[in-house]
Each structure stands twice: as structure tokens, then as C-alpha cells.
Design an enzyme around this catalytic site. Structure first.
Site, PDB file in Angstrom:
ATOM      1  N   CYS A 162       0.852  -1.189   0.000  1.00 29.87           N
ATOM      2  CA  CYS A 162       0.000   0.000   0.000  1.00 29.87           C
ATOM      3  C   CYS A 162       0.887   1.238   0.000  1.00 29.87           C
ATOM      4  O   CYS A 162       2.096   1.147   0.163  1.00 29.87           O
ATOM      5  CB  CYS A 162      -0.858   0.031   1.264  1.00 29.87           C
ATOM      6  SG  CYS A 162      -1.818  -1.451   1.532  1.00 29.87           S
ATOM      7  N   ARG A 179       1.406   1.537  -6.022  1.00 24.71           N
ATOM      8  CA  ARG A 179       1.673   0.606  -4.905  1.00 24.71           C
ATOM      9  C   ARG A 179       0.422  -0.160  -4.502  1.00 24.71           C
ATOM     10  O   ARG A 179       0.499  -1.131  -3.744  1.00 24.71           O
ATOM     11  CB  ARG A 179       2.205   1.363  -3.690  1.00 24.71           C
ATOM     12  CG  ARG A 179       3.458   2.185  -3.929  1.00 24.71           C
ATOM     13  CD  ARG A 179       3.830   3.000  -2.708  1.00 24.71           C
ATOM     14  NE  ARG A 179       4.153   2.131  -1.585  1.00 24.71           N
ATOM     15  CZ  ARG A 179       5.359   1.627  -1.366  1.00 24.71           C
ATOM     16  NH1 ARG A 179       6.340   1.895  -2.207  1.00 24.71           N
ATOM     17  NH2 ARG A 179       5.593   0.842  -0.342  1.00 24.71           N
ATOM     18  N   TRP A 194      -3.709  -1.912  -1.291  1.00 24.13           N
ATOM     19  CA  TRP A 194      -3.677  -3.194  -2.004  1.00 24.13           C
ATOM     20  C   TRP A 194      -4.114  -4.208  -0.958  1.00 24.13           C
ATOM     21  O   TRP A 194      -3.357  -4.502  -0.023  1.00 24.13           O
ATOM     22  CB  TRP A 194      -2.275  -3.487  -2.529  1.00 24.13           C
ATOM     23  CG  TRP A 194      -2.184  -4.755  -3.321  1.00 24.13           C
ATOM     24  CD1 TRP A 194      -2.917  -5.105  -4.412  1.00 24.13           C
ATOM     25  CD2 TRP A 194      -1.316  -5.862  -3.069  1.00 24.13           C
ATOM     26  NE1 TRP A 194      -2.554  -6.341  -4.858  1.00 24.13           N
ATOM     27  CE2 TRP A 194      -1.562  -6.830  -4.065  1.00 24.13           C
ATOM     28  CE3 TRP A 194      -0.346  -6.132  -2.133  1.00 24.13           C
ATOM     29  CZ2 TRP A 194      -0.890  -8.040  -4.127  1.00 24.13           C
ATOM     30  CZ3 TRP A 194       0.341  -7.325  -2.183  1.00 24.13           C
ATOM     31  CH2 TRP A 194       0.053  -8.275  -3.169  1.00 24.13           C
ATOM     32  N   ASN A 240       0.944   0.359   5.941  1.00 24.47           N
ATOM     33  CA  ASN A 240       1.440  -0.478   4.847  1.00 24.47           C
ATOM     34  C   ASN A 240       2.161  -1.648   5.492  1.00 24.47           C
ATOM     35  O   ASN A 240       3.121  -1.453   6.228  1.00 24.47           O
ATOM     36  CB  ASN A 240       2.390   0.301   3.934  1.00 24.47           C
ATOM     37  CG  ASN A 240       3.012  -0.620   2.880  1.00 24.47           C
ATOM     38  OD1 ASN A 240       2.392  -1.598   2.477  1.00 24.47           O
ATOM     39  ND2 ASN A 240       4.238  -0.331   2.474  1.00 24.47           N
ATOM     40  N   GLY A 241       1.673  -2.877   5.214  1.00 27.88           N
ATOM     41  CA  GLY A 241       2.315  -4.066   5.787  1.00 27.88           C
ATOM     42  C   GLY A 241       1.266  -5.061   6.235  1.00 27.88           C
ATOM     43  O   GLY A 241       0.129  -5.039   5.761  1.00 27.88           O
ATOM     44  N   GLU A 281       1.301 -10.537 -17.048  1.00 32.30           N
ATOM     45  CA  GLU A 281       0.931  -9.620 -15.963  1.00 32.30           C
ATOM     46  C   GLU A 281       0.191  -8.379 -16.463  1.00 32.30           C
ATOM     47  O   GLU A 281      -0.545  -7.767 -15.699  1.00 32.30           O
ATOM     48  CB  GLU A 281       2.139  -9.216 -15.124  1.00 32.30           C
ATOM     49  CG  GLU A 281       3.204  -8.436 -15.819  1.00 32.30           C
ATOM     50  CD  GLU A 281       4.319  -8.044 -14.842  1.00 32.30           C
ATOM     51  OE1 GLU A 281       4.043  -7.827 -13.661  1.00 32.30           O
ATOM     52  OE2 GLU A 281       5.471  -7.969 -15.282  1.00 32.30           O
TER      53      GLU A 281
HETATM   54  C1  AGP Z   1       7.814  -7.505 -12.741  1.00 28.60           C
HETATM   55  O1  AGP Z   1       7.232  -6.993 -13.946  1.00 28.60           O
HETATM   56  C2  AGP Z   1       6.797  -7.731 -11.687  1.00 28.60           C
HETATM   57  N1  AGP Z   1       6.103  -6.527 -11.407  1.00 28.60           N
HETATM   58  C3  AGP Z   1       7.315  -8.443 -10.464  1.00 28.60           C
HETATM   59  O2  AGP Z   1       7.565  -9.771 -10.856  1.00 28.60           O
HETATM   60  C4  AGP Z   1       8.604  -7.898  -9.807  1.00 28.60           C
HETATM   61  O3  AGP Z   1       9.714  -8.139 -10.648  1.00 28.60           O
HETATM   62  C5  AGP Z   1       8.830  -8.664  -8.507  1.00 28.60           C
HETATM   63  O4  AGP Z   1       7.743  -8.407  -7.645  1.00 28.60           O
HETATM   64  C6  AGP Z   1      10.142  -8.304  -7.805  1.00 28.60           C
HETATM   65  O5  AGP Z   1      10.134  -6.938  -7.479  1.00 28.60           O
HETATM   66  P1  AGP Z   1      11.533  -6.260  -7.039  1.00 28.60           P
HETATM   67  O6  AGP Z   1      12.451  -6.360  -8.198  1.00 28.60           O
HETATM   68  O7  AGP Z   1      11.166  -4.846  -6.710  1.00 28.60           O
HETATM   69  O8  AGP Z   1      12.042  -7.013  -5.853  1.00 28.60           O
END
Ligand code: AGP
Length: 611
Positions: free
Chosen positions: A2, A27, A77, A103-104, A490
Site C-alpha cells: 500500500c 503501490r 492493495w 502499509n504491511g 501480468e
Molecule cells: C515484474 O514486472 C513484476 N512486477 C514483479 O515480478 C517484480 O519483478 C517482482 O515483484 C520483484 O520486485 P523487485 O524487483 O522490486 O524485488
């Protein structure tokens, strides 16, 4: 994940909060809300709404409908409790004294909720966050900081909190543990936010809160305390990137903007790391003895960053001749990995806040490994807990689907591999120069690929209505296919699968039938003939084949594939850096033609700070 924001100053708070939330919507965006202190009625004026932030903003006339100069805001979220008005934040205590944005995740919220219910507290929402607000009010005896501190000794989990108490309308409280939270210093005002983009229009002077810290924000400044409630002096840093870096800059979507700015992002990442024909890392803590003594490299990451790790395995093993393992962070934590002080763990994360990856980092450290992280967000949690961080300097990446984050991470892995290979003497000088020159030329070669994007757009128009698409390849091309498949899934919601093409015949080829779309990746020259035979294999079962190969192989591939996309010929190691761009564009155009929400795909968030 979030987004939270808070403001105290002389201006009206609601417009500032809504503007901040608009920058944080990437986010999480299934609901939003604000709480502002209403001085006239000495009450908390709380407004929240399910759906995109626009719903709330329209309700509040952009903030004009809410009076008050101190407040907190949240864009959600959902984790606990479906998206709804009542489950939106801010969550407010029973007597209306305490408003909280969070957030968490509070892992022990159920037992705390049971305790409060048994003590007569009535709940309205299904959220874990409401437990925080209710518990603060339960302990509140007139001193909000004492009450907050008592709660912090009872809640378990990850949290970044913004807290507003109706009895102390001249201060906000911020709390951080495992979820990012920054503080902003203004002239006669103070801010809290999940990240810089929310407040950079108002201040460039910020501090990063550490785990366990509590901050009291007033109009005259911010006082921080450690987990023992001892005052701490925070370092104030100045953020120097341009405001429009976090804007769309005339593009229709952040994702397209970020695809197009990859050449520049690569220049920012690569150029400062090449000096006098050598790879150069400033203040690099790992000396030659340590590098020589490494007996294994473990790459740990999630999602696209994990896909960088899959490419990195081939690259680093090729260059350093040291064994490299790649692990999903969410698996690594529970696999009892064989790690010791001679293991180098490379943690890759664009946001630097992914909880699974952070937990894996802490597990690796507990087992005695040194941690090198490749991160984009400066000052992020993963960066701060690493022995060495290599920043990719891609600039803020707003679209949920990473693009420049991925390609700059790849470039950083290549630079790291060259650096280690030089120290270890595992690369010939001519190959070192060839790859280093190739890296330097990557941005302009990528610009050539981007110039051909109309061809990819045309192919997307031929295939956008497929409901299942395979990406097949071998070695580097297989690793590339993983990322191409994820990009498509995605943002277009089309089912897709990346497969090692040599593995198809062991079962999955049974799914290939007339009209099945197979994206065949054949950029890796050493296995081109194998790629060709896999194209023939799936074609003979009725597949449509969209092939990706290098310019020198176009003619040969075109004899069999239905359509061919090419990239310039480069060193093998650099192929995925170019090969991913047509796949990013393909995913973007297919999603666009399917009317999908490109920058905020359903169910997703930019950084997953929950387990
Ligand atoms: C990538 O397009 C996605 N949004 C997702 O897989 C992302 O790579 C993954 O959540 C890891 O995020 P980070 O690189 O910020 O750790």
C-alpha cells in the site's frame, strides 16, 4: 503493498494528501482514504472509498471539500478484508480518537482482536490495521506516544504507520518496521510517505526511517526515537532526480515511457562504471582475496528480478567459472540452503522492498554469507541491509511491470561478472574488451530495436486475441523467455508459459495444436540449429511461430517461422538485454489492444511488501 502519506503544515492538507496518493497509486489501488483534523469540530474528518483514487478525489472535490492542515492518507492493495469502503484506510478507533494508515501486515492481529473484543471493543472492518487503531486507543491515557509505544511491543509483522490523534492535532506520528517509510522536511511543514515520489513536489530534503524507529512530525520539525524511545538524529539527504522523472512525460503509459527510456537508463547505469577501459565500482567492499575465496554464488530474487538471476547464472558462470545457483526468494527462505562465509549471495530487487527477498537476505546473512545487492531505489531497505549495494540508477520506475528495472539489472550483472572475471583471471583480454565495448554500445543498439517497434505492434495486432501463448528457448533464450512470458501475463492477462524448448517433447508438446502461438527465441547463436529444430517440431503440430533471432539469422529463420523479429548481433552475454525489448513491446501492444490497464494491472502492486 500500500501507499501511505501524511502532512502537517499551514496549507490545506487534503489536496496535498490526494496528490501524494496519486503518485503512490502504483503501490496499490483498490481503495483509498484520508483523515484530516477538523479544528472547528475538534474531530477527525475521515473520507474513504473503494476503487481508484479518482473516486475519492471526485468525492472530495480534489480536497477542497475537506478543511484542515494536518492529515494522513492511504491507497490500498488489500491483504486482510476485501476492497470496500469500510476496509479502506484510514482505520479509526471506536471512540474516534485515533486514525491509522498502514502499509504491511500485522501477523498476530487475530489474537489481539480477540483480546480487544473480549474487552468490549467493537470492530467495524475485517482489516488487521483496525486492530492497531483500537489497541492504541485501548492503551491511550492522554499520552499518544506512550500508547503507541505500548502497542509496538505487542504487534508482530511488517508495518509503516501514519497515526493522527484528535487530542494532539499539532503532530503526526510515524512508525517503521520492515515496510519503507520516509520523512520529508519542509518550511513550516513536515511529511511522511511510503516513497519519495509522493512528496518530491513539496520537499527534496528527506530521511529514511530505520526499523523500530518512531517519529513525531510537527510544523517546526521532526523528532525521531529508536525502539527504546531514545532520541536519534536522522541524516537528512537531498533527492536530486527531476520531478518529471516520476511523470509520464507525454507518453500514454508509464510502462511505454519506461520501455522507451531504457537506452538512457542503461547509460546512467553503465557509463559511470567504466573508466579507462576497465569496470570500476566506487568504494567496492569486496577485495581480490575475498573474491578469489568465494566458492559459490547464490542469486536470490522474485519475479522479473529472478529472471535476471536466471540470465545471470549463465553469465556469471561463464565469466567467473564459479558455480552459481539461482533461487526464488520465497523458496530460498524455507529450503535450508547450503551457505557459509564463502558464499556470496547476490540479491536483486528493483524496489529494494520486496519482503520475500528481504527475508531471504536476512536468512543468508544468518548463515554467514556476504550480501551484494543490485537495487534501483536508493536507500531502500534491501540496499541498507547489504554489505555492498550496486545501484542501477534507472530512475523511478512507476509501471507495475518492470522494464528498465530489468535491463539495468542485467547490465549490472554483466559488469559484476566482468569485474570478477578480471580479478580471477578467468577472461581473456580480448573477450573482456569485446564484452565491455558491447556494453558501452548497448544503448544505441537498443535505440535501433526501439525504432523498429511498429513491426512488433503489427505482430501484436495479429496475435492479441490468443488466449494461451508459449515462449520457448534454450540456455540464455530460455531465461529470456521467462521474462517475455511474465510481461505478457501480468499486463494482458493472457495465459502464457515459458519452456526450455528441449523439454517440450517430454510432455508439454501435447498442448501444441493448430493455431497455438509459440514465440520461439533463437538469439543464442551456439544453439541456433537446436532452436530451428524446435520451430520445425512445433510447426509440424500446427503451431504459429513468432520467432526472435539476430539479424544475421533472419533469412534462415524466415524460411520456417510464420513471422520473425530480429535484434542486432551482439556478444552472447548481451543478447537478453536486447532480446527482451521486443518482448516488452509485444506484451505492451497486446495488452493495449485488449484494453487492459497497462500501468496498474489487476491484483498486482509495484512492490510486494507482504509474504
Ligand atoms: C515484474 O514486472 C513484476 N512486477 C514483479 O515480478 C517484480 O519483478 C517482482 O515483484 C520483484 O520486485 P523487485 O524487483 O522490486 O524485488
Amino acid at each position: 503493498m500500500c501507499g501511505i502519506v501524511g502532512f502537517i503544515g499551514e496549507e490545506q492538507a487534503a489536496p496535498i494528501l490526494l496528490d501524494g496518493l496519486a503518485r503512490l497509486e502504483y503501490r496499490g489501488y483498490d481503495s483509498a482514504g484520508v483523515a484530516v483534523y477538523d479544528r472547528e469540530n475538534n474531530a477527525l474528518s475521515v473520507h474513504k472509498a473503494k476503487g481508484r483514487l479518482k473516486v475519492l478525489s471526485d468525492l472530495l472535490q480534489g480536497g477542497a471539500a475537506v478543511e484542515g492542515t494536518i492529515g494522513i492518507g492511504h491507497t490500498r492493495w488489500a491483504t486482510h478484508g476485501a476492497p470496500s469502503d469500510v476496509n479502506s484506510h484510514p482505520q479509526v478507533s471506536q471512540r474516534g480518537k485515533i486514525a491509522v494508515v498502514h502499509n504491511g501486515i500485522i501477523e498476530n492481529y487475530a489474537e489481539l482482536k480477540a483480546f480487544l473484543l473480549a474487552n468490549g471493543v467493537e470492530f467495524r472492518s475485517e482489516t488487521d490495521t483496525e486492530v492497531i487503531a483500537q489497541l492504541i486507543e485501548y492503551f491511550y491515557r492522554g499520552d499518544i506516544l506512550t500508547a503507541v509505544n505500548r502497542v509496538l511491543h505487542r504487534i508482530q509483522g511488517a508495518y509503516a504507520l501514519g497515526i493522527l490523534c484528535v487530542d494532539t492535532p499539532d503532530q503526526l506520528i510515524a512508525v517503521r518496521k520492515d515496510s519503507p517509510l520516509i520523512l520529508g522536511y519542509g518550511d513550516g511543514c513536515s511529511f511522511l510517505a511510503s516513497d519519495v515520489t509522493a512528496i518530491i513536489r513539496h520537499t527534496r530534503e528527506i530521511s529514511y526511517m530505520e526499523d523500530g524507529e518512531v517519529a513525531v512530525l510537527t510544523r517546526t520539525g521532526i523528532q525521531c526515537y529508536d525502539h527504546l524511545m531514545q532520541p536519534v538524529q536522522k541524516e537528512v539527504v537531498r533527492v536530486d532526480w527531476e520531478i518529471d522523472a516520476a511523470e509520464k512525460g507525454g507518453y500514454e503509459h508509464f510502462m511505454f515511457k519506461e520501455i522507451m527510456e531504457q537506452p538512457d537508463a542503461l547509460r546512467r547505469c553503465i557509463s559511470p562504471r567504466i573508466r579507462d577501459g576497465e569496470v570500476f565500482f566506487e568504494d567496492f567492499v569486496f577485495d581480490a582475496d575475498y573474491i578469489r575465496n568465494i566458492d559459490r554464488i547464490f542469486i536470490v530474487a522474485c519475479g522479473s528480478s529472478y529472471h535476471v538471476g536466471m540470465v545471470g547464472k549463465y553469465t556469471l558462470e561463464r565469466l567467473t567459472r564459479k558455480p552459481v545457483e539461482v533461487s526464488l526468494a520465497s523458496e530460498f527462505r524455507y529450503m535450508d540452503p547450503i551457505i557459509d562465509e564463502r558464499t556470496l549471495v547476490v540479491v536483486i530487487s528493483q524496489s529494494g522492498e520486496t519482503l520475500d527477498t528481504m527475508a531471504a537476505l536476512r536468512e543468508a546473512r544468518r548463515l554467514g554469507a556476504k550480501i551484494l545487492s543490485i537495487v534501483n531505489v536508493v536507500g531502500s531497505s534491501i540496499a541498507r541491509e547489504s554489505d555492498q549495494v550496486l545501484y542501477t540508477w534507472a530512475g523511478p520506475e512507476i509501471a507495475v511491470a518492470t522494464t528498465k528495472g530489468y535491463t539495468t539489472q542485467l547490465a549490472m550483472v554483466d559488469l559484476l561478472g566482468l569485474y570478477f572475471a578480471r580479478v580471477l583471471g578467468t577472461i581473456q583480454p580480448e573477450e573482456y574488451r569485446e564484452v565491455l565495448t558491447g556494453l558501452s554500445e548497448l544503448p544505441e543498439k537498443m535505440e535501433r530495436v526501439l525504432q523498429d517497434r511498429d513491426g512488433v505492434q503489427y505482430l501484436a495486432s495479429q496475435y492479441f486475441n490468443h488466449r494461451s501463448i508459449f515462449f520457448v528457448g534454450r540456455n540464455l533464450d530460455y531465461a529470456l523467455g521467462l521474462e517475455g512470458s511474465l510481461k505478457l501475463k501480468e499486463i494482458s492477462y493472457i495465459h502464457s508459459e515459458a519452456y526450455a524448448s528441449g523439454e517440450l517433447k517430454h510432455g508439454t508438446i501435447s498442448l501444441i495444436e493448430d493455431g497455438t502461438l509459440v514465440v520461439a527465441l533463437g538469439t543464442y547463436g551456439k544453439l541456433f540449429e537446436k532452436a530451428m529444430s524446435n520451430v520445425v517440431e512445433v510447426k509440424s503440430r500446427g503451431a504459429d511461430v513468432l520467432a526472435l533471432t539476430t539479424e544475421s539469422r533472419r533469412e534462415e529463420m524466415a524460411r520456417t517461422a510464420n513471422a520473425v523479429i530480429t535484434i542486432p548481433d551482439v556478444s552472447d552475454i548481451l543478447l537478453p538485454s536486447l532480446g527482451v525489448v521486443p518482448l516488452q513491446l509485444f506484451a505492451y501492444y497486446v495488452a493495449l489492444m485488449n484494453g487492459c490497464d497497462i500501468d496498474k494491472p489487476r491484483n498486482l502492486a509495484k512492490s510486494v511488501t507482504v509474504e
